[in-house]
Design a protein around this motif. Structure first.
Motif, mmCIF file in Angstrom:
data_model
loop_
_atom_site.group_PDB
_atom_site.id
_atom_site.type_symbol
_atom_site.label_atom_id
_atom_site.label_comp_id
_atom_site.label_asym_id
_atom_site.label_seq_id
_atom_site.Cartn_x
_atom_site.Cartn_y
_atom_site.Cartn_z
ATOM 1 N N HIS A 77 0.822 -1.216 0.000
ATOM 2 C CA HIS A 77 0.000 0.000 0.000
ATOM 3 C C HIS A 77 0.855 1.265 0.000
ATOM 4 N N GLU A 78 2.163 1.115 0.119
ATOM 5 C CA GLU A 78 3.072 2.253 0.088
ATOM 6 C C GLU A 78 4.031 2.120 -1.099
ATOM 7 N N THR A 88 11.670 -6.658 -12.804
ATOM 8 C CA THR A 88 11.641 -5.195 -12.666
ATOM 9 C C THR A 88 10.891 -4.779 -11.419
ATOM 10 N N LEU A 89 9.802 -5.465 -11.126
ATOM 11 C CA LEU A 89 9.028 -5.111 -9.933
ATOM 12 C C LEU A 89 9.842 -5.331 -8.672
ATOM 13 N N ARG A 90 10.597 -6.420 -8.610
ATOM 14 C CA ARG A 90 11.463 -6.640 -7.442
ATOM 15 C C ARG A 90 12.422 -5.476 -7.257
ATOM 16 N N ARG A 91 13.011 -5.011 -8.358
ATOM 17 C CA ARG A 91 13.966 -3.909 -8.282
ATOM 18 C C ARG A 91 13.274 -2.611 -7.863
ATOM 19 N N VAL A 92 12.089 -2.350 -8.427
ATOM 20 C CA VAL A 92 11.345 -1.137 -8.083
ATOM 21 C C VAL A 92 11.000 -1.126 -6.598
ATOM 22 N N ARG A 93 10.512 -2.243 -6.091
ATOM 23 C CA ARG A 93 10.132 -2.298 -4.692
ATOM 24 C C ARG A 93 11.350 -2.198 -3.778
ATOM 25 N N ALA A 94 12.424 -2.864 -4.144
ATOM 26 C CA ALA A 94 13.640 -2.810 -3.324
ATOM 27 C C ALA A 94 14.191 -1.390 -3.283
ATOM 28 N N ASP A 95 14.222 -0.710 -4.427
ATOM 29 C CA ASP A 95 14.713 0.670 -4.470
ATOM 30 C C ASP A 95 13.842 1.584 -3.616
ATOM 31 N N PHE A 96 12.537 1.381 -3.670
ATOM 32 C CA PHE A 96 11.635 2.210 -2.873
ATOM 33 C C PHE A 96 11.883 2.025 -1.380
ATOM 34 N N LEU A 97 12.048 0.786 -0.948
ATOM 35 C CA LEU A 97 12.261 0.533 0.481
ATOM 36 C C LEU A 97 13.560 1.158 0.978
ATOM 37 N N THR A 287 5.946 3.001 11.335
ATOM 38 C CA THR A 287 6.999 3.566 10.483
ATOM 39 C C THR A 287 6.408 4.364 9.334
ATOM 40 N N TRP A 288 5.422 3.767 8.641
ATOM 41 C CA TRP A 288 4.806 4.463 7.506
ATOM 42 C C TRP A 288 3.973 5.650 7.979
ATOM 43 N N CYS A 289 3.326 5.526 9.127
ATOM 44 C CA CYS A 289 2.522 6.642 9.633
ATOM 45 C C CYS A 289 3.406 7.813 10.042
ATOM 46 N N PHE A 290 4.546 7.529 10.689
ATOM 47 C CA PHE A 290 5.463 8.604 11.066
ATOM 48 C C PHE A 290 6.015 9.304 9.820
ATOM 49 N N ALA A 291 6.275 8.528 8.762
ATOM 50 C CA ALA A 291 6.761 9.128 7.514
ATOM 51 C C ALA A 291 5.712 10.068 6.927
ATOM 52 N N ASP A 342 3.251 13.955 -4.354
ATOM 53 C CA ASP A 342 4.122 13.038 -5.093
ATOM 54 C C ASP A 342 3.996 11.686 -4.411
ATOM 55 N N ARG A 343 2.988 10.927 -4.832
ATOM 56 C CA ARG A 343 2.681 9.682 -4.153
ATOM 57 C C ARG A 343 2.217 8.630 -5.152
ATOM 58 N N TRP A 344 2.715 7.412 -4.966
ATOM 59 C CA TRP A 344 2.248 6.265 -5.730
ATOM 60 C C TRP A 344 1.204 5.517 -4.919
ATOM 61 N N ILE A 345 0.109 5.143 -5.572
ATOM 62 C CA ILE A 345 -0.861 4.214 -5.007
ATOM 63 C C ILE A 345 -0.990 3.087 -6.018
ATOM 64 N N GLY A 346 -0.315 1.987 -5.733
ATOM 65 C CA GLY A 346 -0.252 0.907 -6.711
ATOM 66 C C GLY A 346 0.497 1.362 -7.953
ATOM 67 N N GLY A 347 -0.174 1.300 -9.097
ATOM 68 C CA GLY A 347 0.454 1.714 -10.348
ATOM 69 C C GLY A 347 0.178 3.150 -10.736
ATOM 70 N N VAL A 348 -0.546 3.880 -9.896
ATOM 71 C CA VAL A 348 -0.914 5.266 -10.193
ATOM 72 C C VAL A 348 0.059 6.221 -9.500
ATOM 73 N N HIS A 349 0.620 7.144 -10.271
ATOM 74 C CA HIS A 349 1.528 8.137 -9.714
ATOM 75 C C HIS A 349 0.810 9.486 -9.673
ATOM 76 N N LEU A 350 0.487 9.933 -8.474
ATOM 77 C CA LEU A 350 -0.158 11.227 -8.272
ATOM 78 C C LEU A 350 0.920 12.279 -8.080
ATOM 79 N N ARG A 351 0.875 13.342 -8.914
ATOM 80 C CA ARG A 351 1.937 14.358 -8.873
ATOM 81 C C ARG A 351 1.356 15.754 -9.035
ATOM 82 N N GLY A 352 2.046 16.726 -8.407
ATOM 83 C CA GLY A 352 1.728 18.135 -8.618
ATOM 84 C C GLY A 352 0.567 18.632 -7.791
ATOM 85 N N ARG A 353 0.157 19.841 -8.089
ATOM 86 C CA ARG A 353 -0.930 20.474 -7.339
ATOM 87 C C ARG A 353 -2.299 20.221 -7.954
#
Length: 374
Positions: A77-78, A88-97, A287-291, A342-353
């Motif tokens: 969810h994060e 590729t997904l393994r790499r994307v998730r590892a980089d994000f963490l 951890t995620w809530c504090f972030a 600037d937040r990802w929810i699954g495959g959706v990237h929400l950006r900007g105002r």
């Protein structure tokens, strides 16, 4: 060892007839001569299976039913979960963490690779999934089921044990609260179901909808009603409410955090407890809530004031609502318009105002704001 002297011979006879591997033929014969809610042969069947759960706080080995256990660790969810291949997904998730600061040693890539290899190694056998009703677990379930479908594992070789409550435990939090004996009782309860092909395909569709670059499919999954995947619709409804609201630009979690501080929570730990205490099924770790609190405190126009200011928010950080935070909480200002997103929810990237999609509290759907419509 099987209780029947001729069992191995019958396994080999089935192999010759069906072309199945020894493991598959053996398991299918055990299934035919037993029921998942009986003792005896089912214990042998279960001990041969791969048992998958969300973490080692659940004492599956102590049940005596789970000889082979795999723990599926990822907070889906994060961060980004795009529709890309497994590698590729393994790499994307590892980089994000790593970037999120929850994997300081950079072990995510190896962990995900090892996890996927173990799952694949049992492709000719049985799988028993032990999970809970909350969003964290439901996303893991559909990822695992979609992967098993990719591996060609038929639904009848997948058993799901999933609960959202347990007798005698008010506000049930998860399988980790249960003793080994209580866990051992679950396969004989209505929490246990062998998947149907329809349920497996529902999970595959849900995983695709979650990873899609647009949220068009989330509402359909939220409306899903499935006997086996009975908590999936509820989880996707909760996921959808993490989109910024048309009312104030806040996700539901952000609003609950601000409300907790407004109601008297003076530090991050108490704000976390109060905010998550309002969840029907708490899914978010501290951890995620504090972030999330940290982002609101360090925004261009802060919604929270944190003390001390020089370090990231942790349990002991003192919190206070800023004047802007109070205005946003009252619906008099919009967090996203003020600070962007600037937040990802699954495959959706929400950006900007002016993000493309928002949660509409009036219709309880994800909608395109009027100014974004062509």
């Amino acid at each position: 060892m099987t209780k029947h002297a001729d069992f191995k011979g019958r396994v080999r006879a089935r192999m010759a007839k069906t072309g199945e591997s020894y493991a598959t033929a053996r398991i299918q014969l055990l299934i035919e001569q037993s029921d998942v809610q009986t003792a005896g042969p089912v214990e042998e069947w279960m001990t041969a299976a791969l048992h998958v759960s969300n973490g080692d706080s659940t004492d599956l080995p102590g049940t005596g039913l789970a000889r082979h256990v795999l723990y599926w660790r990822d907070s889906l969810h994060e961060g980004p979960v795009p529709a890309v291949g497994s590698e590729t997904l393994r790499r994307v998730r590892a980089d994000f963490l790593v970037k999120a600061g929850v994997d300081d040693r950079g072990e995510g890539a190896r962990m995900f690779l090892d996890r996927d290899r173990v799952l694949e190694a049992y492709r000719d056998g049985e799988y028993v999934l032990w999970f809970e009703a909350d969003l964290y677990d439901q996303l893991q379930i559909i990822q695992i089921l979609a992967r098993l479908d990719d591996l060609g594992v038929p639904a009848q070789r997948i058993t799901l044990i999933c609960i959202g409550e347990h007798a005698g435990i008010p506000r049930f939090g998860g399988l980790g609260e249960l003793s080994a004996e209580q866990l051992r009782e679950l396969p004989a309860s209505n929490a246990c179901a062998r998947l149907t092909p329809a349920a497996l395909q529902s999970a595959v569709r849900a995983w695709a909808a979650f990873r899609a670059p647009t949220p068009d499919g989330l509402g359909g999954i939220a409306a899903t009603r499935s006997g086996e995947l009975r908590f999936l619709g509820e989880a996707f409804d909760r996921l959808s409410r993490e989109y910024p609201s048309t009312r104030d630009g806040l996700s539901l979690t952000e609003r609950r955090v601000l409300a907790a501080v407004a109601d008297g929570a003076t530090d991050a730990a108490s704000a976390f407890v109060r905010a998550t205490g309002r969840e029907t099924r708490p899914y978010l770790g501290d951890t995620w809530c504090f972030a999330m609190m940290d982002r609101m405190a360090r925004a261009r126009v802060p919604l929270l004031e944190a003390q001390p200011t020089r370090r990231p928010i942790d349990r002991t950080t003192a919190l206070r609502l800023t004047d802007t935070g109070a205005r946003v909480l009252a619906g008099e200002a919009d967090h996203v318009r003020l600070n962007g997103i600037d937040r990802w929810i699954g495959g959706v990237h929400l950006r900007g105002r002016h993000p493309r999609w928002r949660w509409d509290d009036g219709t309880e759907t994800i909608a395109i704001p009027a100014e974004q419509r062509q």
